[in-house]
Scaffold this active site. Structure first.
Site, PDB file in Angstrom:
ATOM      1  N   ARG A  51      69.635  19.691  80.096  1.00 26.07           N
ATOM      2  CA  ARG A  51      69.888  20.922  80.397  1.00 26.07           C
ATOM      3  C   ARG A  51      69.108  21.800  79.623  1.00 26.07           C
ATOM      4  O   ARG A  51      69.213  22.357  78.695  1.00 26.07           O
ATOM      5  CB  ARG A  51      71.435  21.325  80.137  1.00 26.07           C
ATOM      6  CG  ARG A  51      72.443  20.731  81.057  1.00 26.07           C
ATOM      7  CD  ARG A  51      73.906  20.850  80.800  1.00 26.07           C
ATOM      8  NE  ARG A  51      74.050  20.110  79.544  1.00 26.07           N
ATOM      9  CZ  ARG A  51      75.286  20.033  78.939  1.00 26.07           C
ATOM     10  NH1 ARG A  51      76.271  20.607  79.324  1.00 26.07           N
ATOM     11  NH2 ARG A  51      75.440  19.036  77.649  1.00 26.07           N
ATOM     12  N   ASP A  53      66.554  24.636  78.435  1.00 18.22           N
ATOM     13  CA  ASP A  53      66.951  26.179  78.353  1.00 18.22           C
ATOM     14  C   ASP A  53      66.076  26.879  79.241  1.00 18.22           C
ATOM     15  O   ASP A  53      65.069  26.464  79.707  1.00 18.22           O
ATOM     16  CB  ASP A  53      66.523  26.582  76.720  1.00 18.22           C
ATOM     17  CG  ASP A  53      67.797  26.121  75.798  1.00 18.22           C
ATOM     18  OD1 ASP A  53      68.800  25.943  76.279  1.00 18.22           O
ATOM     19  OD2 ASP A  53      67.656  25.879  74.908  1.00 18.22           O
ATOM     20  N   TYR A 111      60.233  14.364  75.588  1.00 16.97           N
ATOM     21  CA  TYR A 111      59.788  15.841  75.522  1.00 16.97           C
ATOM     22  C   TYR A 111      58.313  16.016  74.791  1.00 16.97           C
ATOM     23  O   TYR A 111      57.925  15.201  73.978  1.00 16.97           O
ATOM     24  CB  TYR A 111      60.799  16.584  74.658  1.00 16.97           C
ATOM     25  CG  TYR A 111      62.107  17.104  75.721  1.00 16.97           C
ATOM     26  CD1 TYR A 111      62.296  18.323  76.399  1.00 16.97           C
ATOM     27  CD2 TYR A 111      63.299  16.345  75.207  1.00 16.97           C
ATOM     28  CE1 TYR A 111      63.454  18.549  76.870  1.00 16.97           C
ATOM     29  CE2 TYR A 111      64.330  16.768  75.989  1.00 16.97           C
ATOM     30  CZ  TYR A 111      64.499  17.666  76.717  1.00 16.97           C
ATOM     31  OH  TYR A 111      65.718  17.917  77.311  1.00 16.97           O
ATOM     32  N   ARG A 198      61.970  21.787  69.489  1.00 27.08           N
ATOM     33  CA  ARG A 198      61.598  23.194  69.198  1.00 27.08           C
ATOM     34  C   ARG A 198      61.746  23.255  67.562  1.00 27.08           C
ATOM     35  O   ARG A 198      60.653  24.267  67.007  1.00 27.08           O
ATOM     36  CB  ARG A 198      62.058  24.219  69.879  1.00 27.08           C
ATOM     37  CG  ARG A 198      61.856  24.169  71.206  1.00 27.08           C
ATOM     38  CD  ARG A 198      62.678  25.224  72.163  1.00 27.08           C
ATOM     39  NE  ARG A 198      62.757  26.608  71.731  1.00 27.08           N
ATOM     40  CZ  ARG A 198      63.391  27.498  72.310  1.00 27.08           C
ATOM     41  NH1 ARG A 198      64.400  27.378  73.458  1.00 27.08           N
ATOM     42  NH2 ARG A 198      63.367  28.633  72.226  1.00 27.08           N
TER      43      ARG A 198
END
Lengths: 245, 245
Positions: A51, A53, A111, A198
């Site tokens: 999911r 952001d 990612y 992140r």
């Protein structure tokens, strides 16, 4: 009833994230579900591997949903792509076993986080990178990233206040690559804590910028204190690259 | 009075072209001239290597202008980049000989034209490519492009009704490269007729799509009849890559 799996790419810039939510802006999920509903006449609730952001991109998000439609997967995909906005695109569609679930069947996800390290701002890449103007030593970041792989407690890199049962995850691969002014972090893991990539990116930037030694980076990881780690790097540098099942 | 030369990159999507004109939309030139005026207090009229059309991009446009400002070139560049919109960026600034003129001093320019040849539409590249869905044989296009270099009359590739003294130009280099779904045309010449690269691209697409043989392509070039050539390929695939002096 068939179970369909789609690989979806999108530029997240103009969306409030993947997941449909009350009282937020546009979501990728809402466009996909409404597109499918218009074409098949069915109200579907789709599952997604990650999911993402607001502002986060995807090259290889995976969704799955059940359908009674008689349309061939390729026909459904073409019709859906015609109805979707230009920044969302279905890359692949296939019928899969009934047991497949885009989220629960995930083995690992990859990612990427792109940092544009130059005094000049980025131009063509601007929606997809985090612009960091100050000096970064990519070699230090590359070595620091080597401390991450393994089955470890990554709670130092978890957004505070995230309700999860365990903060242990397995990072299978984590590397830093330099390509001109761009420094790219690529992480493959069995799962990710909230804001984990992140926060890792923000902490690697501290190391690359000389504000955190390699020993300090190791201490952040082992100490498990979110406040010792770096800031959360901005959403726009993040991209869900690939999902493995 | 110093003579300044700047290398400028921009995404042309949101502009009515480089050149400032009455009764058109936003232009790159207007943003540059107004930015310089705001910083130096001088009203400048800048010269540019190529007056790119609406929607055309640049990685290496070159401009020049005279200024009495006491600012260092680097300081002026930083101030200008802060004032420009995110889709325009000054890459380099230098003081040059008084005789230098961004347009008249040009020895050659390189343009690229990017074709995205896939049944799926482009996603991340969409502002910078022309999406052509039907089959293209890049090898045929590559060979056809080899017929172009030399000092020749290129009037078959000139937009009709363009008022120029001569339609003879010298193409020094012209090549077609394939990179996944992308087919790229790269042309270096001493000058370009109006729409020349886009008309060459449109004609190469006809050849690649089997609607024009190599002999037919040669006849288009030699016959000099615009109507025998292919359509003008859309602006968004075109980019001014580099200018040589």
């Amino acid at each position: 009833m068939s179970n369909l799996r789609m690989t979806v790419a999108y530029e997240g810039t103009n969306y409030a994230g993947f997941q449909r939510q009350a009282n937020t802006g546009l979501t990728i999920q809402a466009f996909l579900e409404e597109g499918i509903a218009r074409i098949t006449g069915e109200s579907v609730k789709l599952a997604a591997a990650g999911r993402t952001d607001a502002g986060v991109h995807a090259r290889g998000q995976v969704i799955s949903f059940h359908s009674n439609s008689a349309l061939e997967p390729g026909t459904l995909q073409r019709a859906l792509n015609s109805s979707l906005p230009p920044d969302i695109l279905v890359l692949q569609t296939a019928e899969v076993a009934a047991s497949f679930h885009a989220r629960y069947s995930v083995k690992s996800k990859t990612y990427s986080y792109r940092i544009y390290n130059d005094r000049l701002r980025p131009l063509f890449q601007r929606p997809f990178v985090y612009h960091f103007r100050h000096a970064l030593d990519a070699e230090t970041m590359r070595v620091a990233a080597l401390l991450l792989p393994g089955k470890k407690d990554f709670r130092a890199f978890q957004a505070t206040g995230s309700p999860v049962k365990t903060t242990i995850r397995t990072i299978y691969n984590c590397r830093v690559e330099q390509d001109g002014p761009e420094i790219r972090l690529i992480v493959n893991a069995d799962g990710f804590l909230y804001h984990m990539v992140r926060n890792i990116a923000g902490t690697l930037i501290m190391a690359g910028n000389g504000r955190l030694s390699l020993a300090g980076f190791q201490q952040v990881l082992e100490g498990g204190d979110r406040r010792a780690a770096g800031p959360t790097a901005p959403a726009q540098g993040l991209c869900l690259e690939e999902v493995f099942y």
